[in-house]
Design a protein around this motif. Structure first.
Motif, PDB file in Angstrom:
ATOM      1  N   ARG A   1       4.115  33.093 -24.740  1.00  0.00           N
ATOM      2  CA  ARG A   1       4.882  32.387 -23.701  1.00  0.00           C
ATOM      3  C   ARG A   1       5.146  33.291 -22.500  1.00  0.00           C
ATOM      4  N   VAL A   2       5.634  34.505 -22.751  1.00  0.00           N
ATOM      5  CA  VAL A   2       5.970  35.381 -21.630  1.00  0.00           C
ATOM      6  C   VAL A   2       4.725  35.843 -20.881  1.00  0.00           C
ATOM      7  N   MET A   3       3.610  36.011 -21.594  1.00  0.00           N
ATOM      8  CA  MET A   3       2.371  36.410 -20.915  1.00  0.00           C
ATOM      9  C   MET A   3       1.850  35.283 -20.024  1.00  0.00           C
TER      10      MET A   3
ATOM     11  N   LEU B   1       6.864  36.373 -17.686  1.00  0.00           N
ATOM     12  CA  LEU B   1       8.289  36.547 -17.913  1.00  0.00           C
ATOM     13  C   LEU B   1       8.576  37.898 -18.547  1.00  0.00           C
ATOM     14  N   CYS B   2       9.831  38.325 -18.461  1.00  0.00           N
ATOM     15  CA  CYS B   2      10.289  39.533 -19.133  1.00  0.00           C
ATOM     16  C   CYS B   2      10.448  39.208 -20.617  1.00  0.00           C
ATOM     17  N   GLN B   3       9.871  40.032 -21.490  1.00  0.00           N
ATOM     18  CA  GLN B   3       9.954  39.763 -22.919  1.00  0.00           C
ATOM     19  C   GLN B   3      11.347  40.048 -23.473  1.00  0.00           C
ATOM     20  N   VAL B   4      12.168  40.805 -22.772  1.00  0.00           N
ATOM     21  CA  VAL B   4      13.511  41.120 -23.239  1.00  0.00           C
ATOM     22  C   VAL B   4      14.489  40.012 -22.889  1.00  0.00           C
ATOM     23  N   CYS B   5      14.550  39.634 -21.600  1.00  0.00           N
ATOM     24  CA  CYS B   5      15.561  38.664 -21.165  1.00  0.00           C
ATOM     25  C   CYS B   5      15.012  37.259 -20.957  1.00  0.00           C
TER      26      CYS B   5
ATOM     27  N   GLY C   1      13.615  36.210 -18.267  1.00  0.00           N
ATOM     28  CA  GLY C   1      13.607  35.889 -16.844  1.00  0.00           C
ATOM     29  C   GLY C   1      12.264  36.219 -16.211  1.00  0.00           C
ATOM     30  N   SER C   2      12.101  35.856 -14.966  1.00  0.00           N
ATOM     31  CA  SER C   2      10.856  36.146 -14.247  1.00  0.00           C
ATOM     32  C   SER C   2      10.635  37.643 -14.138  1.00  0.00           C
TER      33      SER C   2
END
Length: 84
Positions: free
Chosen positions: A50-52, A56-60, A62-63
């Motif tokens: 999803r983040v890739m 997105l940031c994998q921690v938070c 967010g963008s």
């Protein structure tokens, strides 16, 4: 896992969700959001996909930050900027 018909690895009961748009097989993982404890040292395959895809940031979640160099995937090490 088993050897697939074209010589690559596959799941015996593979579904369309097991591969990304490029045909790469991903590790299966349960999607139980809000359950369990965070394992910060491990990457969750569904969240990583999803983040890739969405940058997105994998921690938070967010963008990802961007500047003139492009999308920033790693932060510079500023630990030496402060004592202690």
């Amino acid at each position: 896992m088993v050897i697939g018909p074209r010589g690559g690895i596959a799941y015996r009961d593979e579904s369309p969700y097991d591969r990304d748009a490029d045909g790469y097989l991903w590790l299966r993982a349960p999607a139980k959001q809000g359950c369990g404890r965070p394992e910060f040292g491990r990457v969750h395959p569904l969240r990583q996909r999803r983040v890739m895809r969405r940058l997105l940031c994998q921690v938070c979640g967010g963008s990802a930050d961007q500047d003139e160099r492009g999308t920033l995937w790693l932060l510079e090490d500023h630990r030496a900027d402060w004592e202690g």
